[in-house]
Design an enzyme around this catalytic site. Sequence first.
Site, PDB file in Angstrom:
ATOM      1  N   HIS A 142       0.814  -1.224   0.000  1.00  9.01           N
ATOM      2  CA  HIS A 142       0.000   0.000   0.000  1.00  9.01           C
ATOM      3  C   HIS A 142       0.847   1.272   0.000  1.00  9.01           C
ATOM      4  O   HIS A 142       0.761   2.099   0.913  1.00  9.01           O
ATOM      5  CB  HIS A 142      -0.955   0.016   1.193  1.00  9.01           C
ATOM      6  CG  HIS A 142      -1.874  -1.153   1.256  1.00  9.01           C
ATOM      7  ND1 HIS A 142      -2.761  -1.356   2.291  1.00  9.01           N
ATOM      8  CD2 HIS A 142      -2.046  -2.206   0.414  1.00  9.01           C
ATOM      9  CE1 HIS A 142      -3.438  -2.469   2.083  1.00  9.01           C
ATOM     10  NE2 HIS A 142      -3.008  -3.016   0.945  1.00  9.01           N
ATOM     11  N   ARG A 203      -7.501   3.852   1.277  1.00  9.90           N
ATOM     12  CA  ARG A 203      -6.691   2.688   1.646  1.00  9.90           C
ATOM     13  C   ARG A 203      -5.437   2.605   0.770  1.00  9.90           C
ATOM     14  O   ARG A 203      -4.322   2.556   1.273  1.00  9.90           O
ATOM     15  CB  ARG A 203      -7.513   1.402   1.525  1.00  9.90           C
ATOM     16  CG  ARG A 203      -6.777   0.144   2.012  1.00  9.90           C
ATOM     17  CD  ARG A 203      -7.748  -1.020   2.099  1.00  9.90           C
ATOM     18  NE  ARG A 203      -7.098  -2.211   2.648  1.00  9.90           N
ATOM     19  CZ  ARG A 203      -6.637  -3.226   1.921  1.00  9.90           C
ATOM     20  NH1 ARG A 203      -6.762  -3.207   0.586  1.00  9.90           N
ATOM     21  NH2 ARG A 203      -6.060  -4.268   2.492  1.00  9.90           N
ATOM     22  N   GLY A 222      -9.875  -2.354  -2.165  1.00 10.73           N
ATOM     23  CA  GLY A 222     -10.526  -2.752  -0.934  1.00 10.73           C
ATOM     24  C   GLY A 222      -9.683  -3.770  -0.179  1.00 10.73           C
ATOM     25  O   GLY A 222      -8.587  -4.134  -0.607  1.00 10.73           O
ATOM     26  N   GLU A 228     -13.059  -0.117  -5.395  1.00 10.62           N
ATOM     27  CA  GLU A 228     -13.861   1.078  -5.647  1.00 10.62           C
ATOM     28  C   GLU A 228     -13.308   1.933  -6.787  1.00 10.62           C
ATOM     29  O   GLU A 228     -12.103   1.962  -7.044  1.00 10.62           O
ATOM     30  CB  GLU A 228     -13.881   1.963  -4.388  1.00 10.62           C
ATOM     31  CG  GLU A 228     -14.387   1.293  -3.134  1.00 10.62           C
ATOM     32  CD  GLU A 228     -14.243   2.162  -1.898  1.00 10.62           C
ATOM     33  OE1 GLU A 228     -14.670   1.716  -0.822  1.00 10.62           O
ATOM     34  OE2 GLU A 228     -13.706   3.303  -2.002  1.00 10.62           O
ATOM     35  N   TYR A 238     -13.119   9.559   2.399  1.00 16.45           N
ATOM     36  CA  TYR A 238     -13.615   8.397   1.660  1.00 16.45           C
ATOM     37  C   TYR A 238     -13.732   7.135   2.520  1.00 16.45           C
ATOM     38  O   TYR A 238     -13.942   6.051   1.991  1.00 16.45           O
ATOM     39  CB  TYR A 238     -12.775   8.211   0.393  1.00 16.45           C
ATOM     40  CG  TYR A 238     -13.137   9.307  -0.588  1.00 16.45           C
ATOM     41  CD1 TYR A 238     -14.108   9.112  -1.542  1.00 16.45           C
ATOM     42  CD2 TYR A 238     -12.584  10.573  -0.457  1.00 16.45           C
ATOM     43  CE1 TYR A 238     -14.513  10.142  -2.377  1.00 16.45           C
ATOM     44  CE2 TYR A 238     -12.983  11.618  -1.277  1.00 16.45           C
ATOM     45  CZ  TYR A 238     -13.951  11.394  -2.239  1.00 16.45           C
ATOM     46  OH  TYR A 238     -14.375  12.421  -3.039  1.00 16.45           O
ATOM     47  N   ASP A 248     -23.622   3.983   4.920  1.00 11.22           N
ATOM     48  CA  ASP A 248     -24.734   4.904   5.182  1.00 11.22           C
ATOM     49  C   ASP A 248     -24.352   5.990   6.184  1.00 11.22           C
ATOM     50  O   ASP A 248     -25.202   6.587   6.820  1.00 11.22           O
ATOM     51  CB  ASP A 248     -25.960   4.130   5.676  1.00 11.22           C
ATOM     52  CG  ASP A 248     -25.668   3.289   6.917  1.00 11.22           C
ATOM     53  OD1 ASP A 248     -24.548   3.396   7.459  1.00 11.22           O
ATOM     54  OD2 ASP A 248     -26.565   2.527   7.335  1.00 11.22           O
TER      55      ASP A 248
END
Length: 348
Positions: A142, A203, A222, A228, A238, A248
């Site tokens: 990452h 991420r 993800g 995404e 985000y 939500d």
Amino acid sequence: MRKLWTIMLMAVLTACSSGLASDGDVPPAASGGPGQPKDVATGLAVPWAIAFLPGGDALVTERDSARLLRVRPDGKATSLGTIPGVRPEGEGGLMGVAVKGEQVFLYYSADQDNRIVRYRLSGDRLSDERVLVRGIPRGGIHNGGRLAFGPDGYLYASTGETGNDRLAQQRDSLGGKILRMTADGAPAPGNPFGTLVYSYGHRNVQGLAWDPSGRLYATEFGQNTYDEVNLIKAGGNYGWPEVEGKGDDPRFVNPIVTWSTGEASPSGMAYAKGSLWVAALRGERLWQVPLKADGSAGKPVAHFTDRYGRLRAVTSAPDGTLWVGTSNKDGRGSPRPGDDRILSITPS
């Protein structure tokens, strides 16, 4: 006869009710999909990013060798040298590249951090090295790494949270962010927090692209459930690690597209012909994401599934084609004859 027609009708309905669309091996004329890919260059090693020079040649980074290559449209590749200070390890190494006139910008992993540097390119010679940004967190995974100039003239960079989730929500950290800066590495005017940070809660972003209206989109890996594509807004949060995919919680911006992680692991991305074109690593396909007038997404369509292995780089070429790079030598793929390669694809 009635039974035969019933069977045929059921087959058609079954085909039409499948999930995400895919052209499989259907010829482009029948599917309306992109043209057949053509090899531009072969025998490369993990081509991570592609950026075009004003004259039409491309600069290509190799992550693990730390070489910067100049690739002509006829496929001839010339090494401009190994970039000093790069320490390839895990998902780190020589990654993003962007071009502005005679200036070349690179994103790479050093011993202790990720950095953004600038060079001047004269012919095939790099000079005047200047480190613009230090201290971007680096890790075995990452590291982000994409660089691109936006239509506003500023340089954007994507970073990852290196597997340390909490960095993504810390606005004083450069990890898990999209950064926006001048060509000298200073925070761009109008940045939402007065720092390099443009958006946060990411991420691991490895793809950046703009549509003709100037809207910025980003791909994001993800963890175990949803990959995404996000429509990026200045100051937007985000959601990582509080939410993966759509949620939500009004504090977080929802993605415009999600996939299962087995279908995507989205890396490079480019805009062409009304769609975003997204390279999938684990998914081993090129996703076409049609965009609507308001910036939302239509139904994604998969092209070339399992045909070329892992795909990482996607860039729009001056002639209107897409240059797409494979990543089968990155330790997670199965190299095929000629890998790694850069393909030229005509979008539709």
